[in-house]
Design a protein around this motif. Structure first.
Motif, PDB file in Angstrom:
ATOM      1  N   ASP A 105      35.980  56.392 -14.924  1.00 44.32           N
ATOM      2  CA  ASP A 105      35.799  57.168 -16.150  1.00 44.32           C
ATOM      3  C   ASP A 105      36.330  58.588 -15.955  1.00 44.32           C
ATOM      4  N   VAL A 106      36.995  59.133 -16.984  1.00 43.13           N
ATOM      5  CA  VAL A 106      37.611  60.460 -16.900  1.00 43.13           C
ATOM      6  C   VAL A 106      37.189  61.290 -18.111  1.00 43.13           C
ATOM      7  N   THR A 107      36.781  62.529 -17.851  1.00 45.45           N
ATOM      8  CA  THR A 107      36.454  63.446 -18.950  1.00 45.45           C
ATOM      9  C   THR A 107      37.731  63.880 -19.656  1.00 45.45           C
ATOM     10  N   LEU A 108      37.773  63.686 -20.958  1.00 44.94           N
ATOM     11  CA  LEU A 108      38.959  64.061 -21.726  1.00 44.94           C
ATOM     12  C   LEU A 108      38.947  65.559 -22.019  1.00 44.94           C
ATOM     13  N   VAL A 109      40.112  66.160 -21.874  1.00 45.13           N
ATOM     14  CA  VAL A 109      40.275  67.571 -22.205  1.00 45.13           C
ATOM     15  C   VAL A 109      41.117  67.660 -23.470  1.00 45.13           C
ATOM     16  N   TYR A 110      40.487  68.062 -24.546  1.00 49.31           N
ATOM     17  CA  TYR A 110      41.176  68.184 -25.831  1.00 49.31           C
ATOM     18  C   TYR A 110      41.836  69.564 -25.858  1.00 49.31           C
ATOM     19  N   GLN A 111      43.140  69.576 -25.728  1.00 47.40           N
ATOM     20  CA  GLN A 111      43.857  70.819 -25.483  1.00 47.40           C
ATOM     21  C   GLN A 111      44.379  71.500 -26.737  1.00 47.40           C
ATOM     22  N   LYS A 112      44.532  70.757 -27.828  1.00 52.15           N
ATOM     23  CA  LYS A 112      44.991  71.381 -29.061  1.00 52.15           C
ATOM     24  C   LYS A 112      43.761  71.763 -29.890  1.00 52.15           C
ATOM     25  N   VAL A 113      43.440  73.043 -29.885  1.00 49.70           N
ATOM     26  CA  VAL A 113      42.203  73.536 -30.494  1.00 49.70           C
ATOM     27  C   VAL A 113      42.486  74.116 -31.880  1.00 49.70           C
ATOM     28  N   PHE A 114      41.786  73.613 -32.878  1.00 45.02           N
ATOM     29  CA  PHE A 114      41.895  74.140 -34.234  1.00 45.02           C
ATOM     30  C   PHE A 114      40.881  75.259 -34.474  1.00 45.02           C
ATOM     31  N   LEU A 115      39.710  75.107 -33.868  1.00 46.02           N
ATOM     32  CA  LEU A 115      38.636  76.075 -34.062  1.00 46.02           C
ATOM     33  C   LEU A 115      37.752  76.073 -32.820  1.00 46.02           C
ATOM     34  N   ASN A 116      37.341  77.281 -32.406  1.00 45.18           N
ATOM     35  CA  ASN A 116      36.405  77.396 -31.290  1.00 45.18           C
ATOM     36  C   ASN A 116      35.515  78.620 -31.501  1.00 45.18           C
ATOM     37  N   ALA A 117      34.808  78.637 -32.629  1.00 42.70           N
ATOM     38  CA  ALA A 117      33.919  79.746 -32.968  1.00 42.70           C
ATOM     39  C   ALA A 117      32.791  79.838 -31.947  1.00 42.70           C
ATOM     40  N   GLY A 118      32.628  81.004 -31.365  1.00 42.64           N
ATOM     41  CA  GLY A 118      31.623  81.190 -30.339  1.00 42.64           C
ATOM     42  C   GLY A 118      32.115  80.886 -28.942  1.00 42.64           C
ATOM     43  N   SER A 119      33.320  80.309 -28.837  1.00 42.65           N
ATOM     44  CA  SER A 119      33.954  79.990 -27.538  1.00 42.65           C
ATOM     45  C   SER A 119      33.039  79.160 -26.639  1.00 42.65           C
ATOM     46  N   ARG A 120      32.368  78.168 -27.213  1.00 43.26           N
ATOM     47  CA  ARG A 120      31.461  77.329 -26.433  1.00 43.26           C
ATOM     48  C   ARG A 120      32.111  76.033 -25.969  1.00 43.26           C
ATOM     49  N   TYR A 121      33.289  75.736 -26.524  1.00 44.49           N
ATOM     50  CA  TYR A 121      34.055  74.598 -26.032  1.00 44.49           C
ATOM     51  C   TYR A 121      35.039  75.113 -24.990  1.00 44.49           C
ATOM     52  N   ASN A 122      34.982  74.532 -23.794  1.00 38.86           N
ATOM     53  CA  ASN A 122      35.844  74.962 -22.692  1.00 38.86           C
ATOM     54  C   ASN A 122      37.154  74.178 -22.737  1.00 38.86           C
ATOM     55  N   THR A 123      38.239  74.869 -23.043  1.00 39.22           N
ATOM     56  CA  THR A 123      39.537  74.207 -23.180  1.00 39.22           C
ATOM     57  C   THR A 123      40.111  73.771 -21.837  1.00 39.22           C
TER      58      THR A 123
END
Length: 221
Positions: A105-123
């Motif tokens: 199993d591999v953690t997916l890194v979603y690299q194309k970010v549309f919104l990250n209000a609060g910067s709580r999603y780690n790109t």
């Protein structure tokens, strides 16, 4: 009002000997009332009034300082809460084509970010971290060819939650399918949520942004 403020007020009242006005003083007050109709204090009553007003000056100054301090504290708290509560993100894998398979199993890194209000999603890691305790909503979608299996699982602190899974269809020809799922969760501050691609499965994305991971804070607790 603080204990010190109450103490100052008591000192002013007692030092001025604020007793009831006698009948001669009432008569004198009426005689000194001007044509404007406004009462003019004199004699003992005037001194009493002057003493009270003079004694109130430091009290009013302290109250003003206290109010300014409270206002500043409230503004700072409101700014802090705004930063903590304005939380939402949306990201896709981007134009990567097939992703997988891997033998674990591999953690997916979603690299194309549309919104990250609060910067709580780690790109860089693909992990969302809750800034406050509250109710959160998450959704994910996955796109793949029907000739390949697709398996995506939403994880909270290592705990498996919802899943997207598509079994391969070898007799239906090549076509593409999209699956989606969503969930509402209660998270503690610091909880982490992310998506894993299951071992030996594929997922697909391109410029159409087909494989998506989103989330936002519904309300704090």
């Amino acid at each position: 009002m603080s204990h010190r403020t109450l103490y100052l007020l008591l000192i002013v009242l007692f030092s001025c000997n604020c007793s009831s006005m006698s009948e001669p003083q009432e008569k004198e007050k009426e005689e000194l009332t001007g044509r404007s109709g406004l009462p003019v204090e004199s004699g003992a009553a005037g001194k009493q009034q002057s003493c009270l007003i003079t004694g109130l000056y430091p009290l009013l100054a302290e109250l003003s300082s206290t109010l300014q301090s409270l206002k500043s504290s409230m503004e700072q708290e409101q700014f802090k809460r705004k930063e903590e509560y304005n939380v939402a993100f949306a990201a896709t894998l981007g134009n990567r084509g097939d992703v997988g398979p891997f033998n674990t199993d591999v953690t997916l890194v979603y690299q194309k970010v549309f919104l990250n209000a609060g910067s709580r999603y780690n790109t860089g890691t693909g992990i969302f971290t809750a800034p406050v305790k509250g109710v959160y909503f998450f959704s994910l979608s996955g796109h793949n060819k029907t000739t390949k299996p697709m398996g995506l699982r939403l994880i909270k602190n290592g705990e498996p939650l919802i899943i997207l899974y598509n079994h391969p269809l070898t007799d239906a020809g090549i076509r593409y399918e999209t699956l989606s799922n969503s969930i509402t969760l209660m998270l503690e501050k610091g909880d982490q949520v992310f998506v894993r691609l299951l071992a030996n499965t594929w997922v697909f994305d391109n410029t159409d942004n087909l494989t998506l991971f989103t989330g936002h804070l519904v309300f704090p607790l």
